[in-house]
Write a protein that holds these residues in place. Structure first.
Motif, PDB file in Angstrom:
ATOM      1  N   ALA A   9       0.810  -1.217   0.000  1.00 62.42           N
ATOM      2  CA  ALA A   9       0.000   0.000   0.000  1.00 62.42           C
ATOM      3  C   ALA A   9       0.845   1.270   0.000  1.00 62.42           C
ATOM      4  CB  ALA A   9      -0.939   0.004   1.206  1.00 62.42           C
ATOM      5  N   THR A  10       2.009   1.245   0.611  1.00 64.73           N
ATOM      6  CA  THR A  10       2.816   2.455   0.752  1.00 64.73           C
ATOM      7  C   THR A  10       4.192   2.365   0.109  1.00 64.73           C
ATOM      8  OG1 THR A  10       3.756   1.696   2.844  1.00 64.73           O
ATOM      9  CG2 THR A  10       1.678   2.910   2.962  1.00 64.73           C
ATOM     10  N   GLY A  11       4.696   1.174  -0.053  1.00 67.85           N
ATOM     11  CA  GLY A  11       6.049   1.020  -0.556  1.00 67.85           C
ATOM     12  C   GLY A  11       7.108   1.131   0.524  1.00 67.85           C
ATOM     13  N   LYS A  12       6.678   1.544   1.730  1.00 64.40           N
ATOM     14  CA  LYS A  12       7.619   1.592   2.851  1.00 64.40           C
ATOM     15  C   LYS A  12       7.905   0.173   3.330  1.00 64.40           C
ATOM     16  CE  LYS A  12       7.190   4.714   6.034  1.00 64.40           C
ATOM     17  NZ  LYS A  12       6.651   5.581   7.106  1.00 64.40           N
ATOM     18  N   ALA A  13       9.020   0.032   4.030  1.00 67.57           N
ATOM     19  CA  ALA A  13       9.426  -1.287   4.491  1.00 67.57           C
ATOM     20  C   ALA A  13       9.130  -1.453   5.979  1.00 67.57           C
ATOM     21  CB  ALA A  13      10.914  -1.503   4.226  1.00 67.57           C
ATOM     22  N   LEU A  14       8.611  -2.621   6.318  1.00 73.32           N
ATOM     23  CA  LEU A  14       8.336  -2.977   7.705  1.00 73.32           C
ATOM     24  C   LEU A  14       9.329  -4.058   8.125  1.00 73.32           C
ATOM     25  CD1 LEU A  14       6.480  -2.946  10.257  1.00 73.32           C
ATOM     26  CD2 LEU A  14       5.199  -4.813   9.153  1.00 73.32           C
TER      27      LEU A  14
END
Length: 258
Positions: free
Chosen positions: A108-113
């Motif tokens: 959804a965001t392209g950020k990494a978790l």
């Protein structure tokens, strides 16, 4: 015999005692209340942890930013695994090993978790760590806040780690290793991948019966001891003064010490 208590010198001593004792009692009571607050926080954290284990997982976005209320809650996120890192010198069940952390790029965001996929014993080695699954995956696990050096047993790593290793799980340390944004949080999987051991969720900082809590209890005792000591010394000085005056009235010369 005790009229000397009304002399200017003794007025000063009496006022000091009358002020010192309430201050000591107040400070002791305050330290005791701090200890009781920490005990209550510990109980609340335990109840919170049990409730989180039974609660259904919620979408990652609804639990951010991580707070004392959302820390430990079960979160779910979907994406694909990218870079994998190792976190050395982590203890579990009395043994030293390392975490296997894989960055999940959330669709959804392209950020990494950062996802702690599990723990392995021994020295950190990329050869020991199982490769992450390919393609889109949905992860479910306990949400945690970014680590800081020295907190909750996190070693204060000064640097110099081999390539592919990181000292702590935090956006500040990971953002320099990958070319994309990283969430200021991480997830430890309910069920570890492959042959790894799952990493239990840690309690929020400041909510446990740690050394600071028992320091509060120790300070409580010290302040009450101070109050008793002040009162004891006052009685001792009064008695010595009264005895000196009595001896003077009887004509008894004071004995020299030594």
């Amino acid at each position: 015999m005790y009229r000397f208590l009304l002399t200017p010198r003794w007025w000063g001593i009496n006022i000091f005692v009358l002020l010192a004792i309430p201050v000591c009692v107040f400070m002791g009571s305050w330290q005791l209340s701090r200890f009781e607050d920490r005990v209550q926080d510990h109980r609340s954290a335990s109840e919170h942890s049990e409730a989180n284990e039974k609660a259904a997982a919620e979408p990652l976005a609804s639990l951010l930013p991580v707070s004392t209320q959302t820390s430990g809650k079960r979160a779910t996120a979907t994406g694909h695994y990218d870079k994998q890192l190792l976190v050395p010198d982590r203890d579990l069940d009395g043994r030293t090993g390392f975490y296997v952390v894989t960055l999940l790029k959330v669709d959804a965001t392209g950020k990494a978790l950062p996802v702690v996929r599990g723990w392995l014993p021994g020295a950190a080695s990329a050869a020991k760590a199982p490769a992450p699954p390919k393609g889109d995956v949905t992860v479910t696990g306990a949400l945690q806040s970014s680590e800081s050096p020295g907190s909750d047993g996190v070693p204060a790593t000064a640097g110099g780690l081999p390539s592919g290793q990181v000292g702590m799980i935090s956006a500040a340390s990971l953002v320099n290793l990958v070319p994309y944004d990283v969430y200021d949080a991480w997830v430890t999987l309910d069920e570890a991948d492959a042959r790894m051991t799952p990493v239990p969720a840690s309690t929020p900082q400041g909510s446990g019966l740690d050394l600071k809590a028992f320091q509060n209890l120790g300070y409580t005792g010290e302040w009450f001891v101070f109050a008793g000591f002040v009162l004891f010394m006052w009685f001792r000085l009064v008695r010595r003064e009264a005895e000196a005056l009595r001896d003077a009235e009887l004509g008894i010369a004071p004995q020299e010490e030594g």
